[in-house]
Design a protein around this motif. Structure first.
Motif, PDB file in Angstrom:
ATOM      1  N   ALA B  37       0.820  -1.220   0.000  1.00 17.60           N
ATOM      2  CA  ALA B  37       0.000   0.000   0.000  1.00 17.60           C
ATOM      3  C   ALA B  37       0.849   1.263   0.000  1.00 17.60           C
ATOM      4  N   ASP B  38       2.100   1.147   0.466  1.00 18.16           N
ATOM      5  CA  ASP B  38       2.970   2.327   0.571  1.00 18.16           C
ATOM      6  C   ASP B  38       3.663   2.676  -0.742  1.00 18.16           C
ATOM      7  N   ILE B  39       3.551   1.813  -1.746  1.00 16.18           N
ATOM      8  CA  ILE B  39       4.219   2.079  -3.029  1.00 16.18           C
ATOM      9  C   ILE B  39       3.491   3.215  -3.748  1.00 16.18           C
ATOM     10  N   PRO B  40       4.261   4.190  -4.268  1.00 19.30           N
ATOM     11  CA  PRO B  40       3.618   5.336  -4.936  1.00 19.30           C
ATOM     12  C   PRO B  40       2.661   4.911  -6.047  1.00 19.30           C
ATOM     13  N   GLY B  41       1.524   5.570  -6.095  1.00 14.93           N
ATOM     14  CA  GLY B  41       0.544   5.283  -7.137  1.00 14.93           C
ATOM     15  C   GLY B  41      -0.554   4.337  -6.687  1.00 14.93           C
ATOM     16  N   VAL B  42      -0.310   3.589  -5.600  1.00 14.37           N
ATOM     17  CA  VAL B  42      -1.306   2.642  -5.091  1.00 14.37           C
ATOM     18  C   VAL B  42      -2.369   3.415  -4.309  1.00 14.37           C
ATOM     19  N   GLU B  43      -3.637   3.238  -4.721  1.00 12.27           N
ATOM     20  CA  GLU B  43      -4.754   3.900  -4.038  1.00 12.27           C
ATOM     21  C   GLU B  43      -5.776   2.856  -3.604  1.00 12.27           C
ATOM     22  N   LYS B  56     -11.375 -21.519  -4.672  1.00 18.25           N
ATOM     23  CA  LYS B  56     -10.410 -22.086  -3.725  1.00 18.25           C
ATOM     24  C   LYS B  56      -9.563 -21.039  -3.009  1.00 18.25           C
ATOM     25  N   TYR B  57      -9.763 -19.757  -3.323  1.00 16.88           N
ATOM     26  CA  TYR B  57      -8.876 -18.722  -2.786  1.00 16.88           C
ATOM     27  C   TYR B  57      -9.260 -18.339  -1.342  1.00 16.88           C
ATOM     28  N   GLU B  58      -8.253 -17.929  -0.586  1.00 14.78           N
ATOM     29  CA  GLU B  58      -8.447 -17.625   0.842  1.00 14.78           C
ATOM     30  C   GLU B  58      -8.430 -16.131   1.143  1.00 14.78           C
ATOM     31  N   PHE B  59      -7.708 -15.387   0.298  1.00 16.07           N
ATOM     32  CA  PHE B  59      -7.536 -13.952   0.522  1.00 16.07           C
ATOM     33  C   PHE B  59      -7.596 -13.225  -0.804  1.00 16.07           C
ATOM     34  N   GLY B  60      -7.624 -11.921  -0.717  1.00 11.73           N
ATOM     35  CA  GLY B  60      -7.520 -11.129  -1.922  1.00 11.73           C
ATOM     36  C   GLY B  60      -7.002  -9.752  -1.591  1.00 11.73           C
ATOM     37  N   VAL B  61      -6.331  -9.151  -2.565  1.00 19.16           N
ATOM     38  CA  VAL B  61      -5.990  -7.739  -2.451  1.00 19.16           C
ATOM     39  C   VAL B  61      -6.666  -6.991  -3.587  1.00 19.16           C
ATOM     40  N   SER B  62      -6.995  -5.748  -3.306  1.00 19.68           N
ATOM     41  CA  SER B  62      -7.578  -4.861  -4.304  1.00 19.68           C
ATOM     42  C   SER B  62      -6.894  -3.513  -4.168  1.00 19.68           C
ATOM     43  N   MET B  63      -6.543  -2.919  -5.290  1.00 18.75           N
ATOM     44  CA  MET B  63      -5.943  -1.580  -5.266  1.00 18.75           C
ATOM     45  C   MET B  63      -6.309  -0.875  -6.559  1.00 18.75           C
ATOM     46  N   GLU B  64      -6.254   0.431  -6.534  1.00 19.75           N
ATOM     47  CA  GLU B  64      -6.580   1.184  -7.742  1.00 19.75           C
ATOM     48  C   GLU B  64      -5.398   2.041  -8.186  1.00 19.75           C
ATOM     49  N   PHE B  65      -5.332   2.250  -9.502  1.00 20.84           N
ATOM     50  CA  PHE B  65      -4.327   3.124 -10.096  1.00 20.84           C
ATOM     51  C   PHE B  65      -5.050   4.147 -10.963  1.00 20.84           C
ATOM     52  N   ALA B  66      -4.522   5.369 -10.969  1.00 24.80           N
ATOM     53  CA  ALA B  66      -5.168   6.456 -11.714  1.00 24.80           C
ATOM     54  C   ALA B  66      -5.196   6.160 -13.206  1.00 24.80           C
ATOM     55  N   ASN B  67      -4.200   5.422 -13.688  1.00 27.22           N
ATOM     56  CA  ASN B  67      -4.129   5.097 -15.110  1.00 27.22           C
ATOM     57  C   ASN B  67      -3.117   3.962 -15.312  1.00 27.22           C
ATOM     58  N   GLN B  68      -2.975   3.519 -16.567  1.00 29.73           N
ATOM     59  CA  GLN B  68      -2.085   2.403 -16.865  1.00 29.73           C
ATOM     60  C   GLN B  68      -0.627   2.729 -16.535  1.00 29.73           C
ATOM     61  N   LYS B  69      -0.238   3.989 -16.710  1.00 27.07           N
ATOM     62  CA  LYS B  69       1.144   4.384 -16.433  1.00 27.07           C
ATOM     63  C   LYS B  69       1.470   4.187 -14.947  1.00 27.07           C
ATOM     64  N   ALA B  70       0.548   4.573 -14.083  1.00 30.20           N
ATOM     65  CA  ALA B  70       0.754   4.395 -12.641  1.00 30.20           C
ATOM     66  C   ALA B  70       0.827   2.905 -12.290  1.00 30.20           C
ATOM     67  N   TYR B  71       0.025   2.106 -12.970  1.00 25.84           N
ATOM     68  CA  TYR B  71       0.024   0.643 -12.766  1.00 25.84           C
ATOM     69  C   TYR B  71       1.363   0.053 -13.216  1.00 25.84           C
ATOM     70  N   ASP B  72       1.849   0.495 -14.369  1.00 26.58           N
ATOM     71  CA  ASP B  72       3.141   0.017 -14.879  1.00 26.58           C
ATOM     72  C   ASP B  72       4.274   0.375 -13.913  1.00 26.58           C
ATOM     73  N   LYS B  73       4.234   1.575 -13.369  1.00 25.13           N
ATOM     74  CA  LYS B  73       5.288   2.004 -12.442  1.00 25.13           C
ATOM     75  C   LYS B  73       5.275   1.158 -11.168  1.00 25.13           C
ATOM     76  N   TYR B  74       4.086   0.826 -10.698  1.00 20.92           N
ATOM     77  CA  TYR B  74       3.960  -0.063  -9.538  1.00 20.92           C
ATOM     78  C   TYR B  74       4.568  -1.434  -9.853  1.00 20.92           C
ATOM     79  N   ASN B  75       4.260  -1.954 -11.026  1.00 18.91           N
ATOM     80  CA  ASN B  75       4.740  -3.298 -11.385  1.00 18.91           C
ATOM     81  C   ASN B  75       6.263  -3.388 -11.393  1.00 18.91           C
ATOM     82  N   THR B  76       6.909  -2.299 -11.761  1.00 17.37           N
ATOM     83  CA  THR B  76       8.371  -2.324 -11.844  1.00 17.37           C
ATOM     84  C   THR B  76       9.040  -1.672 -10.632  1.00 17.37           C
ATOM     85  N   HIS B  77       8.260  -1.208  -9.677  1.00 16.99           N
ATOM     86  CA  HIS B  77       8.846  -0.587  -8.474  1.00 16.99           C
ATOM     87  C   HIS B  77       9.640  -1.655  -7.699  1.00 16.99           C
TER      88      HIS B  77
END
Lengths: 104, 104
Positions: B37-43, B56-77
Protein backbone atom coordinates in the motif's frame (compact mmCIF):
# COMPACT_ATOMS: atom_id res chain seq x y z
CA UNK A 1 -26.94 -22.72 4.66
CA UNK A 2 -27.63 -19.16 5.70
CA UNK A 3 -25.01 -17.58 7.88
CA UNK A 4 -25.72 -14.92 10.46
CA UNK A 5 -22.44 -12.98 10.34
CA UNK A 6 -22.37 -9.24 10.78
CA UNK A 7 -19.41 -8.75 8.48
CA UNK A 8 -19.84 -6.56 5.41
CA UNK A 9 -19.48 -8.58 2.20
CA UNK A 10 -18.27 -7.59 -1.25
CA UNK A 11 -19.73 -9.97 -3.82
CA UNK A 12 -17.92 -10.01 -7.17
CA UNK A 13 -18.55 -12.04 -10.31
CA UNK A 14 -16.20 -12.01 -13.30
CA UNK A 15 -17.89 -13.29 -16.45
CA UNK A 16 -17.64 -13.89 -20.17
CA UNK A 17 -20.69 -13.64 -22.42
CA UNK A 18 -21.65 -15.87 -25.33
CA UNK A 19 -22.35 -12.72 -27.37
CA UNK A 20 -19.85 -11.17 -29.80
CA UNK A 21 -17.91 -8.21 -28.45
CA UNK A 22 -19.68 -4.94 -29.08
CA UNK A 23 -22.89 -6.65 -30.20
CA UNK A 24 -26.37 -5.35 -29.45
CA UNK A 25 -26.96 -8.55 -27.45
CA UNK A 26 -23.97 -7.72 -25.26
CA UNK A 27 -25.21 -4.18 -24.76
CA UNK A 28 -28.69 -5.42 -23.86
CA UNK A 29 -27.28 -7.87 -21.31
CA UNK A 30 -25.25 -5.12 -19.65
CA UNK A 31 -28.36 -2.95 -19.38
CA UNK A 32 -30.21 -5.85 -17.75
CA UNK A 33 -27.46 -6.70 -15.27
CA UNK A 34 -27.22 -3.09 -14.15
CA UNK A 35 -30.82 -3.32 -12.97
CA UNK A 36 -29.66 -5.66 -10.19
CA UNK A 37 -28.48 -2.47 -8.49
CA UNK A 38 -32.13 -1.67 -7.69
CA UNK A 39 -32.66 -4.80 -5.57
CA UNK A 40 -32.94 -3.92 -1.86
CA UNK A 41 -29.73 -4.42 0.10
CA UNK A 42 -27.44 -3.97 -2.89
CA UNK A 43 -24.85 -1.26 -2.21
CA UNK A 44 -21.97 0.15 -4.27
CA UNK A 45 -23.05 -1.72 -7.40
CA UNK A 46 -20.54 -1.55 -10.24
CA UNK A 47 -20.43 -3.21 -13.64
CA UNK A 48 -16.94 -3.04 -15.14
CA UNK A 49 -14.88 -4.19 -18.09
CA UNK A 50 -12.24 -6.80 -17.24
CA UNK A 51 -8.92 -5.80 -18.80
CA UNK A 52 -6.24 -8.24 -17.56
CA UNK A 53 -4.90 -10.61 -20.22
CA UNK A 54 -4.20 -13.17 -17.48
CA UNK A 55 -7.77 -14.47 -17.40
CA UNK A 56 -10.58 -15.08 -19.89
CA UNK A 57 -13.32 -12.89 -18.39
CA UNK A 58 -14.66 -9.81 -20.21
CA UNK A 59 -16.73 -8.10 -17.54
CA UNK A 60 -17.36 -8.08 -13.82
CA UNK A 61 -19.88 -6.90 -11.32
CA UNK A 62 -19.13 -5.86 -7.77
CA UNK A 63 -21.64 -5.09 -5.06
CA UNK A 64 -21.64 -4.89 -1.28
CA UNK A 65 -24.04 -6.13 1.37
CA UNK A 66 -24.19 -4.91 4.96
CA UNK A 67 -24.15 -8.51 6.21
CA UNK A 68 -24.84 -12.12 5.21
CA UNK A 69 -28.57 -11.73 5.83
CA UNK A 70 -28.80 -8.92 3.26
CA UNK A 71 -26.79 -11.07 0.82
CA UNK A 72 -29.14 -14.03 1.36
CA UNK A 73 -32.19 -11.83 0.75
CA UNK A 74 -30.68 -10.60 -2.53
CA UNK A 75 -29.98 -14.17 -3.64
CA UNK A 76 -33.61 -15.17 -3.18
CA UNK A 77 -35.18 -11.90 -4.38
CA UNK A 78 -37.50 -12.59 -7.35
CA UNK A 79 -35.80 -9.96 -9.53
CA UNK A 80 -32.47 -11.70 -8.96
CA UNK A 81 -33.72 -15.25 -9.51
CA UNK A 82 -35.61 -14.12 -12.66
CA UNK A 83 -32.44 -12.50 -14.01
CA UNK A 84 -30.46 -15.69 -13.35
CA UNK A 85 -33.06 -17.90 -15.07
CA UNK A 86 -33.94 -15.66 -18.01
CA UNK A 87 -30.60 -14.04 -18.81
CA UNK A 88 -27.57 -15.31 -16.88
CA UNK A 89 -27.96 -19.04 -17.52
CA UNK A 90 -28.68 -18.46 -21.20
CA UNK A 91 -26.16 -15.77 -22.10
CA UNK A 92 -23.09 -16.31 -19.87
CA UNK A 93 -20.38 -18.63 -21.18
CA UNK A 94 -18.23 -18.78 -18.06
CA UNK A 95 -17.94 -17.00 -14.73
CA UNK A 96 -16.23 -16.97 -11.34
CA UNK A 97 -17.66 -15.70 -8.07
CA UNK A 98 -15.24 -14.20 -5.55
CA UNK A 99 -16.59 -12.78 -2.29
CA UNK A 100 -14.66 -10.77 0.24
CA UNK A 101 -15.18 -9.78 3.82
CA UNK A 102 -14.79 -6.01 3.84
CA UNK A 103 -13.08 -4.34 6.76
CA UNK A 104 -15.24 -1.52 8.07
CA UNK B 1 3.55 -3.92 -23.59
CA UNK B 2 2.83 -0.75 -21.70
CA UNK B 3 -0.48 0.90 -22.47
CA UNK B 4 -1.09 4.60 -22.33
CA UNK B 5 -4.78 4.61 -21.40
CA UNK B 6 -6.18 7.20 -19.08
CA UNK B 7 -8.77 4.87 -17.57
CA UNK B 8 -8.68 4.22 -13.83
CA UNK B 9 -7.82 0.58 -13.10
CA UNK B 10 -8.77 -1.65 -10.18
CA UNK B 11 -6.19 -4.41 -9.86
CA UNK B 12 -7.34 -7.43 -7.83
CA UNK B 13 -5.58 -10.67 -6.98
CA UNK B 14 -7.30 -13.58 -5.24
CA UNK B 15 -4.82 -16.00 -3.71
CA UNK B 16 -4.27 -19.09 -1.60
CA UNK B 17 -1.19 -19.44 0.61
CA UNK B 18 0.92 -22.55 1.20
CA UNK B 19 0.78 -21.79 4.93
CA UNK B 20 -1.70 -23.42 7.31
CA UNK B 21 -4.75 -21.33 8.17
CA UNK B 22 -4.16 -19.13 11.19
CA UNK B 23 -0.42 -19.86 11.25
CA UNK B 24 2.23 -17.29 12.18
CA UNK B 25 3.59 -17.64 8.64
CA UNK B 26 0.20 -16.66 7.24
CA UNK B 27 0.04 -13.67 9.58
CA UNK B 28 3.54 -12.59 8.62
CA UNK B 29 2.72 -12.80 4.91
CA UNK B 30 -0.38 -10.65 5.38
CA UNK B 31 1.70 -8.00 7.19
CA UNK B 32 4.17 -8.03 4.31
CA UNK B 33 1.56 -7.75 1.57
CA UNK B 34 -0.11 -4.82 3.31
CA UNK B 35 3.14 -2.85 2.87
CA UNK B 36 2.46 -2.76 -0.89
CA UNK B 37 0.00 0.00 0.00
CA UNK B 38 2.97 2.33 0.57
CA UNK B 39 4.22 2.08 -3.03
CA UNK B 40 3.62 5.34 -4.94
CA UNK B 41 0.54 5.28 -7.14
CA UNK B 42 -1.31 2.64 -5.09
CA UNK B 43 -4.75 3.90 -4.04
CA UNK B 44 -7.60 2.31 -2.07
CA UNK B 45 -5.46 -0.68 -1.06
CA UNK B 46 -7.41 -3.44 0.67
CA UNK B 47 -6.42 -6.90 1.84
CA UNK B 48 -9.47 -9.07 2.46
CA UNK B 49 -10.54 -12.58 3.38
CA UNK B 50 -12.19 -14.52 0.53
CA UNK B 51 -15.37 -16.18 1.81
CA UNK B 52 -17.18 -17.74 -1.16
CA UNK B 53 -17.18 -21.54 -1.21
CA UNK B 54 -17.35 -21.43 -5.02
CA UNK B 55 -13.60 -20.94 -5.44
CA UNK B 56 -10.41 -22.09 -3.73
CA UNK B 57 -8.88 -18.72 -2.79
CA UNK B 58 -8.45 -17.62 0.84
CA UNK B 59 -7.54 -13.95 0.52
CA UNK B 60 -7.52 -11.13 -1.92
CA UNK B 61 -5.99 -7.74 -2.45
CA UNK B 62 -7.58 -4.86 -4.30
CA UNK B 63 -5.94 -1.58 -5.27
CA UNK B 64 -6.58 1.18 -7.74
CA UNK B 65 -4.33 3.12 -10.10
CA UNK B 66 -5.17 6.46 -11.71
CA UNK B 67 -4.13 5.10 -15.11
CA UNK B 68 -2.09 2.40 -16.86
CA UNK B 69 1.14 4.38 -16.43
CA UNK B 70 0.75 4.40 -12.64
CA UNK B 71 0.02 0.64 -12.77
CA UNK B 72 3.14 0.02 -14.88
CA UNK B 73 5.29 2.00 -12.44
CA UNK B 74 3.96 -0.06 -9.54
CA UNK B 75 4.74 -3.30 -11.38
CA UNK B 76 8.37 -2.32 -11.84
CA UNK B 77 8.85 -0.59 -8.47
CA UNK B 78 11.69 -2.30 -6.54
CA UNK B 79 9.53 -2.80 -3.43
CA UNK B 80 6.97 -4.65 -5.56
CA UNK B 81 9.45 -6.79 -7.49
CA UNK B 82 11.29 -7.65 -4.24
CA UNK B 83 7.99 -8.71 -2.63
CA UNK B 84 7.18 -10.91 -5.64
CA UNK B 85 10.61 -12.57 -5.62
CA UNK B 86 11.09 -12.95 -1.87
CA UNK B 87 7.55 -13.67 -0.67
CA UNK B 88 4.89 -14.16 -3.37
CA UNK B 89 6.67 -16.79 -5.50
CA UNK B 90 7.68 -18.76 -2.41
CA UNK B 91 4.54 -18.62 -0.28
CA UNK B 92 1.57 -18.45 -2.67
CA UNK B 93 0.09 -21.77 -3.82
CA UNK B 94 -2.32 -20.41 -6.42
CA UNK B 95 -3.74 -17.08 -7.50
CA UNK B 96 -5.83 -15.26 -10.10
CA UNK B 97 -5.46 -11.67 -11.25
CA UNK B 98 -8.59 -9.82 -12.33
CA UNK B 99 -8.33 -6.17 -13.37
CA UNK B 100 -11.21 -3.83 -14.01
CA UNK B 101 -11.63 -0.50 -15.72
CA UNK B 102 -13.29 1.69 -13.13
CA UNK B 103 -15.92 4.17 -14.24
CA UNK B 104 -15.11 7.61 -12.85
Amino acid sequence: MAQTGTTRIRHTVAFKLKHPKGSSEEKDFLIAINKLADIPGVEKFECMRQVSKKNKYEFGVSMEFANQKAYDKYNTHPDHTAFVQNRWLKEVEDFLEIDYEVLK
